[in-house]
Enzyme design. Sequence first.
Site, PDB file in Angstrom:
ATOM      1  N   VAL A   6     -97.874  48.401  34.584  1.00 44.85           N
ATOM      2  CA  VAL A   6     -96.736  49.404  34.383  1.00 44.85           C
ATOM      3  C   VAL A   6     -95.522  49.145  35.337  1.00 44.85           C
ATOM      4  O   VAL A   6     -94.729  49.855  35.449  1.00 44.85           O
ATOM      5  CB  VAL A   6     -97.098  50.715  34.900  1.00 44.85           C
ATOM      6  CG1 VAL A   6     -98.308  51.200  33.683  1.00 44.85           C
ATOM      7  CG2 VAL A   6     -97.614  50.871  36.246  1.00 44.85           C
ATOM      8  N   LYS A   7     -95.520  47.832  35.835  1.00 44.19           N
ATOM      9  CA  LYS A   7     -94.193  47.274  36.482  1.00 44.19           C
ATOM     10  C   LYS A   7     -93.207  46.994  35.843  1.00 44.19           C
ATOM     11  O   LYS A   7     -93.514  46.649  34.609  1.00 44.19           O
ATOM     12  CB  LYS A   7     -94.960  46.287  37.671  1.00 44.19           C
ATOM     13  CG  LYS A   7     -96.005  47.114  38.692  1.00 44.19           C
ATOM     14  CD  LYS A   7     -95.258  48.218  39.308  1.00 44.19           C
ATOM     15  CE  LYS A   7     -96.195  48.737  40.674  1.00 44.19           C
ATOM     16  NZ  LYS A   7     -97.456  49.000  40.520  1.00 44.19           N
ATOM     17  N   ILE A   8     -92.118  46.715  36.335  1.00 42.02           N
ATOM     18  CA  ILE A   8     -90.730  46.282  35.774  1.00 42.02           C
ATOM     19  C   ILE A   8     -91.041  45.042  34.982  1.00 42.02           C
ATOM     20  O   ILE A   8     -90.429  44.659  33.918  1.00 42.02           O
ATOM     21  CB  ILE A   8     -89.487  46.127  36.410  1.00 42.02           C
ATOM     22  CG1 ILE A   8     -88.385  45.812  35.510  1.00 42.02           C
ATOM     23  CG2 ILE A   8     -89.628  45.390  37.620  1.00 42.02           C
ATOM     24  CD1 ILE A   8     -86.961  45.984  36.193  1.00 42.02           C
TER      25      ILE A   8
END
Length: 397
Positions: free
Chosen positions: A185-187
């Site tokens: 779920v990170k950039i």
Amino acid sequence: MPGFELFGDKERKELSDVLGNGVLMRYGFDGMRNGHWKAKELEQALEEKLQVNHAQLVSSGTAAVSVALASAGIGAGDEVIMPTFTFVASFEAIMMLGAIPILVDIDDSLTLDPKAVEEAITDKTKAIMPVHMCGSMANLDALQAICKRHDLLLIEDSSQATGATYKGKPLGSIGDLGCLSLDFVKIITAGEGGAVLTNNEKFYRHADHYSDHGHDHIGNDRGAETHPFLGYNFRISELHAAVGLAQLRRLDEFVAIQKKNYTIIREALSTIPEVTFRAVPEGGEESYSFLNFFLPDLEISRQVIQAFKENGIDACWNYYDNSWHYIRKWEHLKELKTLYPLSAEVKAELKYLESKTFEQSDHYIGRNISCLIKLSWTEEEVLERANKMAKAITSVL
Ligand SMILES: *Cc1c(COP(=O)(O)O)cnc(C)c1O
């Protein structure tokens, strides 16, 4: 924020290089791999992009924090100062080494309050670990000055702020060590993964060996390598590194999309006098992964979240009652619920959590609403969302 929203051909191409030769491991098997070294390539690309001498990939962001601390020699009984608003990974990674997490208040930046940090320093303190939450950052000049005064290490957790900068420098490259997460779920995502960043050659060598069972990585026969010290397995796989490589090349594209979407929503909310925005330290440029704003009090924030839900506005949170990100609901930490016995020293040192209160953090987190900025929205969707948000807030006030 999540880079997975735009997973596509570029990621598939890097993955197919790895699937083509079947070498899923980052070390060795030189003859079989057709020249593909995805983890090495990603480390070099991170060094370039984040302007740091060394990057060491590991299996997760949590592992990155543990490896960073271990690389700097932090362990049993050492105190590490960290914020009350973060992800549970922060104290987990500290406690894994037998070190002591010392939780301190945040300020209106939603990150470590330098004043609270200075008050928490004891003769056991070894490091200060700001966590750059929700796409923005701690006041790194102030924290660096404290570190200098007290001879402490500065370890940045920039898992949620890859792509943000402070005074022109990428977050994660400023402290003695920096930690990134590449989880789903990170950039930018690798599926799972993390990285330790440092300009310190010795810390880098430690991270390189420690994350692979203490192997010295000298020569090209893994079986013949020696172990200068004990290590562990925190390796990333080539499959994960391949996805991360494709995603890192898209970081600027992702930040630009987020900035556009963030700006539209921020402008709509700026027309409401009761709404104020999270403070960004001077010289800071966010990654625009989240828009964070404050309302007059906790009750209004809760009602606004309810109004958002009723109007179909997802991905906004008030973290006061959240069990992942804020001290209030970390009962398992406060009550030290572990599967296995903890050392007597850790148990004694963490007793403070049974009774310590964090009024200043409650004040900011209670009034805060944090909205994820997505990459996949169309401009019409963002405009509609911005309007609905402004209406919902106004309806509560
Ligand atoms: C995601 C995250 C981590 C941990 O990363 P994982 O890769 O999920 O282990 C650490 N700190 C913060 C602030 C995070 O958001």
